[in-house]
Write a protein that holds these residues in place. Structure first.
Motif, PDB file in Angstrom:
ATOM      1  N   SER A  41       0.843  -1.195   0.000  1.00  0.00           N
ATOM      2  CA  SER A  41       0.000   0.000   0.000  1.00  0.00           C
ATOM      3  C   SER A  41       0.878   1.244   0.000  1.00  0.00           C
ATOM      4  O   SER A  41       2.084   1.174   0.211  1.00  0.00           O
ATOM      5  CB  SER A  41      -0.928   0.013   1.221  1.00  0.00           C
ATOM      6  OG  SER A  41      -0.165   0.050   2.401  1.00  0.00           O
ATOM      7  N   VAL A  42       0.252   2.387  -0.225  1.00  0.00           N
ATOM      8  CA  VAL A  42       0.941   3.668  -0.232  1.00  0.00           C
ATOM      9  C   VAL A  42       0.289   4.545   0.838  1.00  0.00           C
ATOM     10  O   VAL A  42      -0.917   4.783   0.787  1.00  0.00           O
ATOM     11  CB  VAL A  42       0.834   4.360  -1.614  1.00  0.00           C
ATOM     12  CG1 VAL A  42       1.454   5.739  -1.580  1.00  0.00           C
ATOM     13  CG2 VAL A  42       1.469   3.501  -2.686  1.00  0.00           C
ATOM     14  N   PRO A  43       1.061   5.031   1.815  1.00  0.00           N
ATOM     15  CA  PRO A  43       0.464   5.870   2.849  1.00  0.00           C
ATOM     16  C   PRO A  43       0.167   7.277   2.340  1.00  0.00           C
ATOM     17  O   PRO A  43       0.936   7.850   1.571  1.00  0.00           O
ATOM     18  CB  PRO A  43       1.537   5.907   3.942  1.00  0.00           C
ATOM     19  CG  PRO A  43       2.813   5.633   3.231  1.00  0.00           C
ATOM     20  CD  PRO A  43       2.471   4.765   2.050  1.00  0.00           C
ATOM     21  N   VAL A  44      -0.971   7.792   2.764  1.00  0.00           N
ATOM     22  CA  VAL A  44      -1.356   9.175   2.486  1.00  0.00           C
ATOM     23  C   VAL A  44      -1.668   9.812   3.838  1.00  0.00           C
ATOM     24  O   VAL A  44      -2.472   9.274   4.595  1.00  0.00           O
ATOM     25  CB  VAL A  44      -2.590   9.251   1.559  1.00  0.00           C
ATOM     26  CG1 VAL A  44      -3.027  10.696   1.351  1.00  0.00           C
ATOM     27  CG2 VAL A  44      -2.300   8.580   0.229  1.00  0.00           C
ATOM     28  N   THR A  45      -1.015  10.927   4.156  1.00  0.00           N
ATOM     29  CA  THR A  45      -1.192  11.584   5.452  1.00  0.00           C
ATOM     30  C   THR A  45      -1.399  13.074   5.259  1.00  0.00           C
ATOM     31  O   THR A  45      -0.720  13.705   4.443  1.00  0.00           O
ATOM     32  CB  THR A  45       0.050  11.383   6.345  1.00  0.00           C
ATOM     33  OG1 THR A  45       0.277   9.993   6.510  1.00  0.00           O
ATOM     34  CG2 THR A  45      -0.135  12.036   7.711  1.00  0.00           C
ATOM     35  N   VAL A  46      -2.347  13.621   6.011  1.00  0.00           N
ATOM     36  CA  VAL A  46      -2.550  15.072   6.064  1.00  0.00           C
ATOM     37  C   VAL A  46      -2.414  15.474   7.526  1.00  0.00           C
ATOM     38  O   VAL A  46      -3.070  14.907   8.392  1.00  0.00           O
ATOM     39  CB  VAL A  46      -3.934  15.485   5.524  1.00  0.00           C
ATOM     40  CG1 VAL A  46      -4.136  16.990   5.680  1.00  0.00           C
ATOM     41  CG2 VAL A  46      -4.084  15.069   4.075  1.00  0.00           C
ATOM     42  N   ARG A  47      -1.531  16.452   7.787  1.00  0.00           N
ATOM     43  CA  ARG A  47      -1.345  16.958   9.145  1.00  0.00           C
ATOM     44  C   ARG A  47      -1.995  18.333   9.243  1.00  0.00           C
ATOM     45  O   ARG A  47      -1.755  19.200   8.398  1.00  0.00           O
ATOM     46  CB  ARG A  47       0.131  17.062   9.481  1.00  0.00           C
ATOM     47  CG  ARG A  47       0.391  17.539  10.918  1.00  0.00           C
ATOM     48  CD  ARG A  47       1.859  17.660  11.200  1.00  0.00           C
ATOM     49  NE  ARG A  47       2.400  18.799  10.465  1.00  0.00           N
ATOM     50  CZ  ARG A  47       3.692  18.948  10.155  1.00  0.00           C
ATOM     51  NH1 ARG A  47       4.558  18.015  10.474  1.00  0.00           N
ATOM     52  NH2 ARG A  47       4.101  20.011   9.498  1.00  0.00           N
ATOM     53  N   VAL A  48      -2.807  18.512  10.271  1.00  0.00           N
ATOM     54  CA  VAL A  48      -3.468  19.793  10.521  1.00  0.00           C
ATOM     55  C   VAL A  48      -2.919  20.337  11.836  1.00  0.00           C
ATOM     56  O   VAL A  48      -3.043  19.690  12.877  1.00  0.00           O
ATOM     57  CB  VAL A  48      -5.001  19.629  10.613  1.00  0.00           C
ATOM     58  CG1 VAL A  48      -5.660  20.962  10.899  1.00  0.00           C
ATOM     59  CG2 VAL A  48      -5.551  19.007   9.344  1.00  0.00           C
ATOM     60  N   THR A  49      -2.303  21.498  11.765  1.00  0.00           N
ATOM     61  CA  THR A  49      -1.770  22.175  12.940  1.00  0.00           C
ATOM     62  C   THR A  49      -2.446  23.533  13.030  1.00  0.00           C
ATOM     63  O   THR A  49      -2.435  24.278  12.049  1.00  0.00           O
ATOM     64  CB  THR A  49      -0.246  22.359  12.829  1.00  0.00           C
ATOM     65  OG1 THR A  49       0.355  21.079  12.597  1.00  0.00           O
ATOM     66  CG2 THR A  49       0.333  22.980  14.088  1.00  0.00           C
ATOM     67  N   PRO A  50      -3.044  23.866  14.178  1.00  0.00           N
ATOM     68  CA  PRO A  50      -3.696  25.174  14.301  1.00  0.00           C
ATOM     69  C   PRO A  50      -2.727  26.308  13.942  1.00  0.00           C
ATOM     70  O   PRO A  50      -1.547  26.267  14.280  1.00  0.00           O
ATOM     71  CB  PRO A  50      -4.096  25.245  15.770  1.00  0.00           C
ATOM     72  CG  PRO A  50      -4.242  23.819  16.179  1.00  0.00           C
ATOM     73  CD  PRO A  50      -3.182  23.073  15.398  1.00  0.00           C
ATOM     74  N   ALA A  57       1.425  14.447   2.748  1.00  0.00           N
ATOM     75  CA  ALA A  57       2.502  13.532   2.360  1.00  0.00           C
ATOM     76  C   ALA A  57       1.892  12.294   1.712  1.00  0.00           C
ATOM     77  O   ALA A  57       0.937  11.725   2.228  1.00  0.00           O
ATOM     78  CB  ALA A  57       3.325  13.130   3.578  1.00  0.00           C
ATOM     79  N   VAL A  58       2.453  11.900   0.572  1.00  0.00           N
ATOM     80  CA  VAL A  58       1.997  10.719  -0.150  1.00  0.00           C
ATOM     81  C   VAL A  58       3.208   9.825  -0.388  1.00  0.00           C
ATOM     82  O   VAL A  58       4.253  10.302  -0.834  1.00  0.00           O
ATOM     83  CB  VAL A  58       1.355  11.090  -1.505  1.00  0.00           C
ATOM     84  CG1 VAL A  58       0.933   9.838  -2.264  1.00  0.00           C
ATOM     85  CG2 VAL A  58       0.187  12.031  -1.311  1.00  0.00           C
ATOM     86  N   GLY A  59       3.063   8.547  -0.056  1.00  0.00           N
ATOM     87  CA  GLY A  59       4.162   7.616  -0.310  1.00  0.00           C
ATOM     88  C   GLY A  59       5.290   7.746   0.681  1.00  0.00           C
ATOM     89  O   GLY A  59       6.428   7.957   0.289  1.00  0.00           O
ATOM     90  N   ALA A  60       5.012   7.661   1.964  1.00  0.00           N
ATOM     91  CA  ALA A  60       6.018   7.716   3.029  1.00  0.00           C
ATOM     92  C   ALA A  60       6.816   9.012   2.972  1.00  0.00           C
ATOM     93  O   ALA A  60       8.001   9.049   3.275  1.00  0.00           O
ATOM     94  CB  ALA A  60       6.929   6.493   2.981  1.00  0.00           C
ATOM     95  N   GLY A  61       6.190  10.093   2.553  1.00  0.00           N
ATOM     96  CA  GLY A  61       6.826  11.402   2.565  1.00  0.00           C
ATOM     97  C   GLY A  61       7.664  11.743   1.359  1.00  0.00           C
ATOM     98  O   GLY A  61       8.259  12.802   1.289  1.00  0.00           O
TER      99      GLY A  61
END
Length: 102
Positions: A41-50, A57-61
């Motif tokens: 699989s391919v990781p997809v991450t969205v970070r929300v910081t106030p 980040a897509v694909g382990a950064g």
């Protein structure tokens, strides 16, 4: 007000969005793994910081970028239309994503 804007007094909550359990000052991560032909699989991450840009980040950064909230909304709108034009959503996408703190 343009045709696509709601009046300010109209409460809006996006469907399938969980409000975080932690205090608002903590950053939140939204993650999903997309199936891949050659890998598991391919990781997809969205970070929300106030008070900061969103981090995607897509694909382990390996592919990453910062977006202002306005840019993220524009990207979401364009992606939703573009991806919808490719056909029915796959079953693996029909998951509920809860924000995490790490």
């Amino acid at each position: 007000m343009t045709a696509h804007e709601l009046p300010e007094d109209v409460p809006v909550r996006m469907p399938y969005v969980d409000l975080p359990d932690e205090p608002a000052q903590d950053r939140r991560f939204y993650r999903l793994r997309a199936p891949h032909v050659d890998k598991a699989s391919v990781p997809v991450t969205v970070r929300v910081t106030p008070d900061a840009d969103l981090y995607v980040a897509v694909g382990a950064g390996r592919r990453r970028m910062y977006l202002t909230p306005a840019e993220a909304w524009a990207l979401w709108r364009c992606l939703s239309e573009a991806v919808a034009s490719t056909g029915e959503p796959p079953e693996w996408i029909r998951v509920h994503i809860r924000p995490t703190t790490r």
